[in-house]
Design an enzyme around this catalytic site. Sequence first.
Site, PDB file in Angstrom:
ATOM      1  N   ASN A 106     -23.734 -46.434 -44.406  1.00 43.31           N
ATOM      2  CA  ASN A 106     -23.020 -45.033 -44.716  1.00 43.31           C
ATOM      3  C   ASN A 106     -21.384 -45.690 -45.025  1.00 43.31           C
ATOM      4  OD1 ASN A 106     -24.975 -43.272 -44.527  1.00 43.31           O
ATOM      5  ND2 ASN A 106     -24.545 -42.857 -42.299  1.00 43.31           N
ATOM      6  N   ARG A 157     -27.038 -38.881 -53.058  1.00 48.44           N
ATOM      7  CA  ARG A 157     -25.891 -37.994 -52.622  1.00 48.44           C
ATOM      8  C   ARG A 157     -24.346 -38.651 -52.479  1.00 48.44           C
ATOM      9  NH1 ARG A 157     -25.175 -32.947 -51.387  1.00 48.44           N
ATOM     10  NH2 ARG A 157     -23.447 -32.219 -50.252  1.00 48.44           N
ATOM     11  N   ASP A 195     -31.103 -36.864 -50.181  1.00 49.45           N
ATOM     12  CA  ASP A 195     -32.218 -36.135 -49.212  1.00 49.45           C
ATOM     13  C   ASP A 195     -32.177 -34.749 -49.038  1.00 49.45           C
ATOM     14  OD1 ASP A 195     -33.281 -38.772 -48.716  1.00 49.45           O
ATOM     15  OD2 ASP A 195     -32.166 -39.244 -46.999  1.00 49.45           O
ATOM     16  N   PRO A 254     -22.875 -28.240 -48.309  1.00 47.36           N
ATOM     17  CA  PRO A 254     -21.876 -27.694 -49.386  1.00 47.36           C
ATOM     18  C   PRO A 254     -20.648 -28.811 -49.783  1.00 47.36           C
ATOM     19  CG  PRO A 254     -21.661 -26.642 -47.480  1.00 47.36           C
ATOM     20  CD  PRO A 254     -22.914 -27.620 -47.161  1.00 47.36           C
ATOM     21  N   ILE A 255     -20.055 -28.928 -50.635  1.00 49.67           N
ATOM     22  CA  ILE A 255     -18.972 -29.864 -51.188  1.00 49.67           C
ATOM     23  C   ILE A 255     -17.721 -29.002 -50.975  1.00 49.67           C
ATOM     24  CG2 ILE A 255     -20.219 -31.477 -52.042  1.00 49.67           C
ATOM     25  CD1 ILE A 255     -19.157 -30.641 -54.737  1.00 49.67           C
ATOM     26  N   ASP A 256     -17.789 -27.707 -50.589  1.00 55.09           N
ATOM     27  CA  ASP A 256     -16.526 -26.847 -50.624  1.00 55.09           C
ATOM     28  C   ASP A 256     -15.331 -27.484 -49.928  1.00 55.09           C
ATOM     29  OD1 ASP A 256     -18.071 -26.119 -48.069  1.00 55.09           O
ATOM     30  OD2 ASP A 256     -16.694 -24.918 -47.653  1.00 55.09           O
ATOM     31  N   GLN A 257     -15.466 -28.219 -49.013  1.00 55.33           N
ATOM     32  CA  GLN A 257     -14.257 -28.915 -48.079  1.00 55.33           C
ATOM     33  C   GLN A 257     -13.706 -30.082 -48.891  1.00 55.33           C
ATOM     34  OE1 GLN A 257     -13.087 -27.377 -45.165  1.00 55.33           O
ATOM     35  NE2 GLN A 257     -14.420 -25.832 -46.079  1.00 55.33           N
ATOM     36  N   ASP A 297     -28.401 -38.353 -37.891  1.00 54.30           N
ATOM     37  CA  ASP A 297     -29.338 -39.422 -38.455  1.00 54.30           C
ATOM     38  C   ASP A 297     -30.421 -40.062 -37.409  1.00 54.30           C
ATOM     39  OD1 ASP A 297     -28.477 -38.902 -40.811  1.00 54.30           O
ATOM     40  OD2 ASP A 297     -27.188 -40.792 -41.078  1.00 54.30           O
ATOM     41  N   ILE A 324     -26.183 -29.901 -36.553  1.00 51.25           N
ATOM     42  CA  ILE A 324     -25.601 -30.621 -38.015  1.00 51.25           C
ATOM     43  C   ILE A 324     -26.702 -29.909 -38.996  1.00 51.25           C
ATOM     44  CG2 ILE A 324     -24.710 -32.409 -39.301  1.00 51.25           C
ATOM     45  CD1 ILE A 324     -23.417 -31.975 -36.664  1.00 51.25           C
TER      46      ILE A 324
END
Length: 422
Positions: free
Chosen positions: A23, A92, A116, A122-125, A306, A328
């Site tokens: 990550n 992603r 995955d 969402p990617i709104d932030q 994870d 989450i």
Amino acid sequence: MAQMVINGGKRLSGSVTIGGAKNSTVAIIPAAILSDTPVVLDSVPQIKDVYNLMDMLADMNVRSSFHDHVLKIDPTDIKLVPLPHGKVTSLRASYYFMGSLLGRFGKAVVGFPGGDDIGPRPIDQHIKGFKALGAQVKEHDNSIVIEAPHGLHGNRVFLDMVSVGATINIILAAVRAQGTTIIENAAKEPEIIDLATFLNNMGAKIRGVGTQTIRIVGVPHLVSTNSHMIIPDRIEAGTYLSLAAAVGDGILVKNIIAEHLDAFLAKIQEMGVNLDVREDSIFVYPNSQLSGVKVKTSPYPGFATDLQQPLTPLMLLADSRSIIVDAIYPKRTRHIPELIKMGAAIKVLDGQIVVDPTKQLAGTEVTAEEIRGGASLLIAALMAQGTTVINQAENIMRGYDCIIDKLHALQADVSYSGKESF
């Protein structure tokens, strides 16, 4: 479709060395294009995601080479091109190119991110942050077009929810913007600190990482002068610790930063796992009696989402019921039907994963539909009597450095049939 074949029911022993954090790596590789000079990254995990990102760099005329866990990236002749939807949907973390391309060129055209399927992410932030910095965002031909016609300018961004991805993307966009950007309600993960260390060593001015408020003073240029060492992967470490507790006759897990695993270590010790936590390693003793626990995932420093899947097979060995609540990603349950095929007493009930004691698992054919679910099936297969075939095992290879070699070093009977390019 790759397969992993495991002959289980054997006790394992030896040592395993944890690789660099996936990550961190998948954020730092896109960040490297912000540099005006070549970049060298050390302790890079040999995983499929790295090669996918290198393919995307090549599309932008960025040269890269990868050997012995050292990745060299030369962005000096980079060209602004749209990133194809097909490649982006395979990974992603490719959405970090939104922030880095916007930071470098003031424009980015990126296909909608994939990765995955573990429920809505969402990617709104991210978009909120880009707009706050002066960017315009629109959709066109299944891609996101982000452009700052008047340049990027620092601003205050309050994230409505703690988001690792949004925190990273806003940092990448803001690091070369004019003025000061303040991110409030920021994520605190160690991988974000690693990214900021990488950028600061190139001349960025980022403060407050690891807290809920991050302050970024934009700079006009970034220059790399030294190699950057990726931090150890805490998720890989937790996976091997679970494996060691489940099937180990004494396993040493090396290259660990124990503080990054505080919540996980506390939970497995609550189960009764006997550990010797050392300066940069952990020895896991053989375990005979374990107790059920309740786990609730939460943003760092809480229990990592994870790690709920890799921990699940160990819970089957407990003498009482365990409960998992993934706050989450509540839909992160696609491994459950596969574990049931192996004989696991496990179910999803009222939004919770309920794990009951299971005397014995049996090898069978299962499918790894994503990285951490695949790790869960791998541990269960090592516990099971007989042979387990894991289909779509390439998903496991996306997240675990040299996993077949590491399992062989522990005397596991594992083979892999994938035709990876590495």
